[in-house]
Design a protein around this motif. Structure first.
Motif, PDB file in Angstrom:
ATOM      1  N   LYS A  89       0.871  -1.182   0.000  1.00 21.82           N
ATOM      2  CA  LYS A  89       0.000   0.000   0.000  1.00 21.82           C
ATOM      3  C   LYS A  89       0.905   1.227   0.000  1.00 21.82           C
ATOM      4  CE  LYS A  89      -4.399   1.200   0.113  1.00 21.82           C
ATOM      5  NZ  LYS A  89      -5.383   0.713  -0.888  1.00 21.82           N
ATOM      6  N   GLY A 103     -10.616   4.406  -5.451  1.00 23.46           N
ATOM      7  CA  GLY A 103     -10.884   4.068  -4.062  1.00 23.46           C
ATOM      8  C   GLY A 103     -11.316   5.286  -3.272  1.00 23.46           C
ATOM      9  N   SER A 114      -8.738  -0.653  -4.507  1.00 19.64           N
ATOM     10  CA  SER A 114      -8.930  -0.356  -3.095  1.00 19.64           C
ATOM     11  C   SER A 114     -10.418  -0.386  -2.733  1.00 19.64           C
ATOM     12  CB  SER A 114      -8.277   0.984  -2.743  1.00 19.64           C
ATOM     13  OG  SER A 114      -8.138   1.137  -1.349  1.00 19.64           O
ATOM     14  N   SER A 157      -5.307  -3.650  -4.878  1.00 21.37           N
ATOM     15  CA  SER A 157      -4.950  -2.680  -3.835  1.00 21.37           C
ATOM     16  C   SER A 157      -5.806  -2.895  -2.592  1.00 21.37           C
ATOM     17  CB  SER A 157      -5.107  -1.239  -4.349  1.00 21.37           C
ATOM     18  OG  SER A 157      -4.527  -0.315  -3.460  1.00 21.37           O
ATOM     19  N   GLY A 203      -2.310  -4.658  -0.152  1.00 20.34           N
ATOM     20  CA  GLY A 203      -2.146  -3.405  -0.863  1.00 20.34           C
ATOM     21  C   GLY A 203      -1.623  -3.537  -2.283  1.00 20.34           C
TER      22      GLY A 203
END
Length: 497
Positions: free
Chosen positions: A163, A328, A360, A382, A461
């Motif tokens: 991440k 995200g 994400s 992610s 991530g």
């Protein structure tokens, strides 16, 4: 926000959210119009929704017997991402499979234009133009050194090592993990472009890579490299298209083509349909909105939840396609929308269609859908989380400013930008972030029918392309919006037209 009908092809302005109706049966006049060519001129790169509208236009043209071909007059890149270029290329192949001829005309085409136009019958370039592409690249800006000089300390806690988004504020350059991830993503996305362009231009991937390395190209150089077929000024497009079609036909703009004439609204009103629900932009709590001047769109959880609720309650909606164009955002917004998608999928089919990016929090929401479609170049995954703040106390000290805070508990001002986190607060935040990560993994585990351990192995991530995500069971099928809509029609027991 708004809705459009695939049969009518019209985008109807609507400020109420992201809920759109798609009527699936076409309506045509009894009389067949004269054969003609439709010229589509792009002076700016379509945004996410403009891209979808353009695809819908091309699908309608492919089904129109009076349309002999399409001219793309590109004054700008036709796609904003590799995934959008894939979908545009698919639309061009669909036109050709229905017997339409396709001509691309470029002024100065870049990588996206080459990607899309390689699927056309012929590419011509303005004699004074060329192809401004010599290979793929990506760039990342790191602000850590600047912030340090200013006296601003960026503090982040994250899960997990891949991440890497916070590093742009904390580091002067990429960490080894980030460096590897960025390079891998670039290699993967370039591979799709080379595959498609090579196939369209009948060049092997090694040969194409070698030729592209000599760019950028003038028009004669691009022709010699096999990237284009010829040159033409704007006023010579009718003649250039006649060579492709085999006869001289009128070139009509889209609004003059009978094939794209608006359909009477009452024809479509009562039919069963597909709902197309957009999540485009950074995901936030609250209502969807746009950021003035910056041109950014914020995808609000309240707005999108209402759209999903409306689609769920509408008996005419036989299936839902969730179109994701988001990097995200808020974990709370993600969970709210995950729940709405989950509830909707219990009563009718829900297909997630990933556009350029569905990463994400975007992947979080998509995981609740019955099926997930992604293009090979889509940026997704992610699966991770981070939290942080900027500490400006040193900057204020340089300016001679002092902030005095009174509190009734030790951590009452923990999120204040006027002081750093304490060690105890970093530990506490780490625990909370781990909790949210575990929830994220659990949601994905339930939606994808994987164990938490299997999800964690491909999470942490890490960003994946759509092709990589498909290999790791994070995506069900490779395909764009057209394929997602076709699957929704199938599952909703709607006719193929």
């Amino acid at each position: 926000a708004g809705s459009w009908t695939a049969a009518g092809g019209a985008w109807v302005g609507d400020r109420g959210g992201y809920y759109g109706g798609l009527a699936l049966r076409d309506y045509r006049d009894d009389g067949l119009q004269g054969r003609h060519v439709v010229k589509i001129r792009l002076e700016s790169t379509p945004g996410d929704r403009g891209h979808a509208r353009l695809l819908a236009t091309l699908w309608r043209l492919a089904a129109a017997p009076e349309v002999a071909g399409v001219v793309f007059q590109l004054k700008a890149e036709p796609a904003s991402s590799g995934a959008h270029a894939e979908e545009m290329g698919d639309a061009l192949r669909m036109l050709r499979s229905r017997g339409k001829k396709v001509l691309c005309h470029l002024d100065e085409g870049g990588g996206r234009a080459l990607h899309v136009c390689s699927q056309a019958d012929r590419i011509v370039v303005n004699p004074a133009g060329g192809v401004r592409f010599s290979g793929a690249r990506s760039q990342y800006i790191y602000l850590g050194g600047l912030l340090q000089k200013l006296g601003v300390q960026a503090e982040f806690v994250r899960v997990a090592e891949h991440k890497t988004a916070p590093e742009q504020f904390t580091e002067r350059g990429p960490t080894p993990t980030a460096e590897d991830d960025h390079r891998d993503l670039l290699v993967q996305t370039e591979a799709v472009l080379l595959h498609d362009v090579g196939g369209g231009r009948r060049l092997s991937v090694p040969e194409l890579r070698d030729r592209l390395a000599r760019g950028p190209f003038t028009a004669p150089e691009a022709r010699a490299a096999g990237l284009i077929d010829g040159v033409a000024h704007d006023d010579e497009l009718t003649a250039a298209m006649a060579e492709v079609v085999g006869e001289r036909l009128p070139l009509l703009p889209p609004d003059a083509s009978p094939a794209l004439a608006p359909r009477p609204a009452d024809v479509m009103g009562s039919r069963d349909r597909i709902a197309l629900v957009y999540i485009d932009g950074d995901m936030v709590d609250g209502r969807s909105r746009s950021v003035p001047l910056a041109g950014n769109r914020l995808a609000g959880s309240y707005t999108i939840a209402a759209a999903l609720q409306q689609a769920r309650a509408d008996s005419r909606v036989r299936a839902v396609v969730l179109r994701l164009e988001t990097p995200g955002g808020s974990s709370l917004a993600a969970d709210v929308l995950w729940r709405e998608v989950y509830l909707t999928a219990r009563v009718k089919p829900v297909i997630a269609s990933m556009g350029s990016t569905a990463a994400s929090a975007g992947y979080y929401v998509a995981s609740a859908a019955g099926q997930i479609f992604a293009s090979r170049s889509t940026v997704t995954g992610s699966i991770g989380i981070y939290y942080g703040k900027a500490d400006v106390s040193a900057l204020l000290g340089k300016l001679g400013l002092n902030v005095v805070t009174y509190r009734t508990a030790p951590h009452a001002d923990a999120d204040s930008i006027f002081r750093p986190f304490t060690d105890e607060e970093r530990t506490q935040i780490g625990g909370k972030i781990k909790h949210f990560y575990d929830v994220f993994v659990d949601r994905v585990s339930r939606g994808r029918k994987l164990t938490p351990e299997q999800v964690d192995a491909v999470a942490r991530g890490k960003v994946w392309t759509g092709a990589q995500a498909h290999e790791r069971r994070l995506v069900d099928r490779l395909g764009g919006l057209r394929e997602a809509l076709a699957e929704a029609r199938h599952l909703g027991h709607l006719p193929p037209d």
